[in-house]
Design an enzyme around this catalytic site. Structure first.
Site, PDB file in Angstrom:
ATOM      1  N   ALA B 127      -3.404 -12.512  -0.558  1.00  0.00           N
ATOM      2  CA  ALA B 127      -3.584 -11.588   0.561  1.00  0.00           C
ATOM      3  C   ALA B 127      -2.221 -11.232   1.138  1.00  0.00           C
ATOM      4  O   ALA B 127      -1.737 -11.824   2.080  1.00  0.00           O
ATOM      5  CB  ALA B 127      -4.465 -12.224   1.637  1.00  0.00           C
ATOM      6  N   TRP B 153       5.096 -17.146   2.054  1.00  0.00           N
ATOM      7  CA  TRP B 153       6.091 -16.213   2.591  1.00  0.00           C
ATOM      8  C   TRP B 153       6.153 -16.269   4.113  1.00  0.00           C
ATOM      9  O   TRP B 153       6.276 -15.250   4.777  1.00  0.00           O
ATOM     10  CB  TRP B 153       5.792 -14.774   2.135  1.00  0.00           C
ATOM     11  CG  TRP B 153       6.009 -14.616   0.682  1.00  0.00           C
ATOM     12  CD1 TRP B 153       5.054 -14.586  -0.282  1.00  0.00           C
ATOM     13  CD2 TRP B 153       7.264 -14.536   0.007  1.00  0.00           C
ATOM     14  NE1 TRP B 153       5.648 -14.494  -1.524  1.00  0.00           N
ATOM     15  CE2 TRP B 153       6.988 -14.445  -1.366  1.00  0.00           C
ATOM     16  CE3 TRP B 153       8.600 -14.527   0.439  1.00  0.00           C
ATOM     17  CZ2 TRP B 153       7.996 -14.362  -2.326  1.00  0.00           C
ATOM     18  CZ3 TRP B 153       9.601 -14.439  -0.504  1.00  0.00           C
ATOM     19  CH2 TRP B 153       9.297 -14.346  -1.873  1.00  0.00           C
ATOM     20  N   ARG B 240       7.302  -4.769  14.436  1.00  0.00           N
ATOM     21  CA  ARG B 240       7.932  -3.816  13.515  1.00  0.00           C
ATOM     22  C   ARG B 240       9.182  -3.149  14.079  1.00  0.00           C
ATOM     23  O   ARG B 240      10.198  -3.072  13.405  1.00  0.00           O
ATOM     24  CB  ARG B 240       6.902  -2.784  13.063  1.00  0.00           C
ATOM     25  CG  ARG B 240       5.957  -3.400  12.064  1.00  0.00           C
ATOM     26  CD  ARG B 240       4.716  -2.594  11.815  1.00  0.00           C
ATOM     27  NE  ARG B 240       3.893  -3.308  10.851  1.00  0.00           N
ATOM     28  CZ  ARG B 240       2.573  -3.177  10.747  1.00  0.00           C
ATOM     29  NH1 ARG B 240       1.934  -2.350  11.557  1.00  0.00           N
ATOM     30  NH2 ARG B 240       1.913  -3.856   9.847  1.00  0.00           N
ATOM     31  N   GLU B 356       7.127  -7.994   6.958  1.00  0.00           N
ATOM     32  CA  GLU B 356       6.421  -7.449   8.138  1.00  0.00           C
ATOM     33  C   GLU B 356       5.593  -6.214   7.777  1.00  0.00           C
ATOM     34  O   GLU B 356       5.507  -5.275   8.548  1.00  0.00           O
ATOM     35  CB  GLU B 356       7.417  -7.064   9.251  1.00  0.00           C
ATOM     36  CG  GLU B 356       8.324  -8.163   9.658  1.00  0.00           C
ATOM     37  CD  GLU B 356       7.730  -9.108  10.676  1.00  0.00           C
ATOM     38  OE1 GLU B 356       8.482  -9.881  11.251  1.00  0.00           O
ATOM     39  OE2 GLU B 356       6.494  -9.081  10.889  1.00  0.00           O
ATOM     40  N   GLY B 357       4.998  -6.219   6.584  1.00  0.00           N
ATOM     41  CA  GLY B 357       4.238  -5.059   6.116  1.00  0.00           C
ATOM     42  C   GLY B 357       5.164  -4.172   5.307  1.00  0.00           C
ATOM     43  O   GLY B 357       6.145  -3.657   5.839  1.00  0.00           O
ATOM     44  N   GLN B 360       5.232   0.759   2.236  1.00  0.00           N
ATOM     45  CA  GLN B 360       4.070   1.503   1.725  1.00  0.00           C
ATOM     46  C   GLN B 360       2.891   1.357   2.685  1.00  0.00           C
ATOM     47  O   GLN B 360       2.191   2.327   2.972  1.00  0.00           O
ATOM     48  CB  GLN B 360       3.681   0.982   0.326  1.00  0.00           C
ATOM     49  CG  GLN B 360       4.519   1.548  -0.813  1.00  0.00           C
ATOM     50  CD  GLN B 360       5.999   1.247  -0.674  1.00  0.00           C
ATOM     51  OE1 GLN B 360       6.391   0.166  -0.267  1.00  0.00           O
ATOM     52  NE2 GLN B 360       6.826   2.227  -0.992  1.00  0.00           N
TER      53      GLN B 360
END
Lengths: 390, 386
Positions: B127, B153, B240, B356-357, B360
């Site tokens: 995930a 991670w 972010r 952090e995402g 994409q």
């Protein structure tokens, strides 16, 4: 127009790929970690005649063409770009001697360079803003029976490992627009020292260091070509180097795209392999496109070299193209693999390594370890304008 | 007009001094070794900078988002790896600020006041971008929950003392069954695994860990059961632009190093050729524009306005920009860039496009906002009709 390789070239390419898989895949990870080139690999390169590719048959070499050389560099770069870099630097030194050497020099050096008993290297760059200008530029002064060389050659690849350096110096007194003179310098010449190995980001198997000359005395036999004839040699070697380094970039890029594509087919997120997502497909497609178009340019430039035509502008365009897209190929390939793409942790994947992080660093090394970035633009502009003032 | 208040200018100056004294001199050493920069926590104790997101009523520095961004930019200028430790600790605190009650905040922030750090545990092996595919569970048991699963991670994962961990309280409901928990490091069954060796941000600690029958009391549940996804998304919204601020600092550093190099190498030639001049101009254009966007995003957040879209844009814009600018800088310096510390900035920037995402995922978020069925433009035919 024919883009196909000849039968001989195809065979050469297959042999290079086979060699890379057999001998290079397995050492790439450790070579990147420790930087020490295994003797067995050098022996294998010698046995399979890779050191002698550009040495003429008459001097005990293979006498293969430049295209063959490019195919080998591309193939090796898919597995271990550091080895490709070492071999390319050797081959360019070989080419310089084969092209401009006297009969005596060819007889003396080429047979041992062909078998890998001697490793060659080019020593071109300096710390100053241009060659012959800086405070530690390599200067040569005439003596009765030869020359004395003092100064520094910067960022020399194969430094320390090489037995023979093709080094470029500026004759004293230094003229306003200095021209260069090429010398063949044996690694053991008194007064020549190899500086500490530099810490490089990638291509860690290929040693890079500065060469320091302290009143190195050489006889006239060491002169390659004519006095003040070195600038033409440098220009040609740098242009050939641009094409070969572009081939190295394409090899790295293709390996990265393949690795990322294999990963994307296996990695399932949102209930499907990510290879089915358009955003991922675009990343892969653009990198593959850049590799492909660069390769066409490389093929064309290499063909011009073999045909003996002017290839310098093509070489500059190829250099510009990979300069623009080379780094992006790896940036995007890693993006496909996400966290695993930046991992340097654990052996992973078919060849027991997790190569994208390493290839990212190797790509940087391939693109960067050369003259400053704007000279190809200038050369290309000159070819299409009348004034073309740099 | 000065866009930074006198207080903010003082904060920036202090951060710059701290970075110059404590981060820049040692960043390269820790990048090489990949070891966690433990010394930095000790050095940061006096300034309490790790508490900058904690409100003053909980004894933190209570900086607003814009001021936090200034500090993060300075840290990114020094070392994005070390900056990531700070940003990731704040990330975990944000989850508590967003969803915690008064008692939970006091409890969670207490170690932070002593410059211990926190971690945020969301990602799992299967995930990553697909947060909903997680399999870590929290089963109700007596006066608490029993958590089982694995996280990977996780930034600060091996060095934090308190964690916010996401686990499914109802596996049948998917992401609607996700809940957030405070988990203290010393709970039994909490097993820290191997450290990741990364391409970049190498001194930032990243680990895999397992939770085997880890028991936490009910009072450790943040919000209600099933609030997890909402908490995670809101928390990431705040994180972010913090990453974006680090990236701006990184890029500015690359540019400065590049200029410094040119002055050193060409001392008698203040202006290099136009090719080079324009490349430098392009770099500064990108850095300045990105910095302003971070400021804008933070200003929205400080004003209590929606900023989720801007948050995603700032992360994407700034980390992509940092990748471009660092690559360009290393390239402009040629052999010098390749054999110097500058390569680190390229490697660091590459990681920032992913964590952090991934950028994409940010683009998915942004495009959803772009395509939302709300009127954006006046139809051409009616323009000027009134």
């Amino acid at each position: 127009m024919n883009f196909d390789l000849t039968e001989t070239q195809q065979e050469a390419s297959q042999r290079a790929h086979m060699f890379a898989r057999t001998y290079l895949d397995g050492i790439a990870y450790d070579l990147d970690r420790c930087g020490v080139l295994p003797k067995a690999t050098l022996d294998a390169l010698a046995i399979h005649d890779f050191f002698g590719l550009l040495v003429p048959k008459a001097s005990g070499g293979v006498g293969a063409g430049f295209i063959n050389h490019i195919l080998v560099i591309e193939a090796f770069s898919r597995s271990c770009p550091a080895i490709a870099s070492i071999l390319n630097n050797h081959a360019l030194a070989v080419h310089a001697i084969a092209q401009w050497g006297s009969d005596a020099q060819k007889q003396h050096y080429l047979p041992s360079l062909a078998t890998g008993r001697r490793l060659g290297a080019l020593a071109i760059h300096e710390h100053g803003p241009s060659l012959g200008i800086g405070p530690d530029a390599l200067l040569a002064s005439c003596r009765d029976d030869g020359f004395t060389l003092t100064g520094t050659k910067a960022f020399v690849r194969n430094a320390g490992a090489a037995d023979l350096y093709v080094a470029f110096a500026t004759l004293e007194p230094v003229a306003k627009n200095p021209s260069l003179t090429a010398f063949l310098i044996d690694a053991h010449t008194p007064g020549l020292t190899i500086g500490p190995r530099l810490d490089t980001m990638g291509l860690k198997g290929c040693p890079v260091a500065h060469l320091i000359f302290e009143t190195v005395a050489v006889s006239r036999d060491a002169l390659l070509g004519i006095e003040s004839g070195g600038s033409a040699i440098v220009d040609r070697l740098l242009s050939l180097g641009s094409v070969a380094e572009a081939a190295q970039s394409v090899g790295i890029g293709r390996a990265a795209v393949k690795h990322a594509a294999d990963f994307a087919e296996k990695r399932v997120q949102f209930g499907q392999p990510i290879a089915t997502l358009q955003a991922i497909q675009t990343l892969l497609a653009e990198a593959a496109t850049d590799c492909h178009l660069a390769w066409l340019g490389i093929q064309r430039a290499s063909q011009l070299v073999e045909d003996g035509g002017a290839f310098e502008v093509d070489a500059a365009m190829v250099k510009t193209f990979v300069g623009r897209f080379g780094a992006k190929m790896l940036i995007d390939a890693i993006q496909v693999e996400g966290g695993l793409g930046i991992s340097e942790s654990k052996p992973f994947g078919v060849d027991g390594t997790m190569p994208l992080a390493r290839l990212f660093r190797d790509m940087a090394g391939t693109l960067l370890l050369d003259a400053p970035g704007d000279f190809p633009d200038t050369l290309i502009a000159k070819s299409i304008t009348c004034t073309g003032k740099p | 007009m000065d866009l930074e208040s006198p207080e903010q200018q003082a904060v920036r100056a202090a951060a710059r001094k701290f970075v110059a004294n404590n981060i820049i001199p040692r960043a390269d050493e820790f990048d090489k070794s990949g070891e966690f920069h433990e010394y930095l926590l000790e050095a940061a104790k006096a300034s309490k900078i790790f508490t900058m997101a904690i409100p003053t009523e909980y004894s933190g520095l209570g900086y607003d988002a814009r001021t936090q961004a200034l500090v993060l930019e300075e840290w990114g200028y020094g070392c994005a790896g070390m900056g990531t430790t700070l940003a990731a600790s704040i990330l975990s605190m944000e989850a508590v600020l967003i969803a915690g009650n008064d008692e939970q905040k006091r409890r969670y922030f207490a170690p932070m006041l002593n410059t211990e750090i926190g971690a945020f545990g969301l990602t799992e092996p299967d995930a990553g971008s697909d947060v909903g595919a997680g399999t870590t569970t929290a089963a109700r048991e007596g006066d608490g929950y029993r958590i089982n699963g694995a996280k990977c991670w996780i930034t600060n994962g091996g060095v934090a003392s308190v964690y916010v961990i996401f686990a499914l309280t109802d596996v049948l409901k998917g992401t609607k069954g996700l809940s957030a928990f405070i988990v203290e490091r010393d709970r039994s069954g909490f097993i820290i695994g191997d450290k990741e060796h990364k391409l970049g941000l190498r001194s930032s600690n990243t680990v895999y860990f397992e939770l085997k029958d880890v028991h936490v009391p009910v009072v450790n549940l943040l919000g209600h059961e099933g609030d997890g996804m909402k908490i995670a998304m809101k928390t990431l919204d705040t994180a972010r632009p913090a990453i974006a601020a680090l990236a701006v600092g990184l890029a500015q550093r690359c540019l400065d190093e590049c200029v410094e190099h040119l002055h050193r190498r060409f001392p008698h030639k203040p202006f290099p050729g136009q090719t080079l001049q324009f490349k430098l101009a392009d770099m500064q254009i990108q850095v300045d524009a990105a910095r302003q966007f971070v400021r804008h995003t933070m200003a929205l957040r400080d004003a209590g306005m929606p900023f989720a879209r801007e948050s995603a844009i700032s992360k994407t814009l700034c980390t992509d920009m940092a990748m471009t600018v660092s690559t360009q800088a290393v390239r402009l310096m040629g052999s010098y860039g390749y054999t110097s510390e500058l390569g680190k900035f390229m490697r660091d920037a590459k990681v920032m496009q992913i964590y952090e995402g991934t950028n994409q995922i940010q683009r998915l978020v942004i495009s959803r906002a772009v395509l939302a069925p709300t009127p954006k433009a006046v139809p051409l035919s009616s323009a000027g009709a009134s």
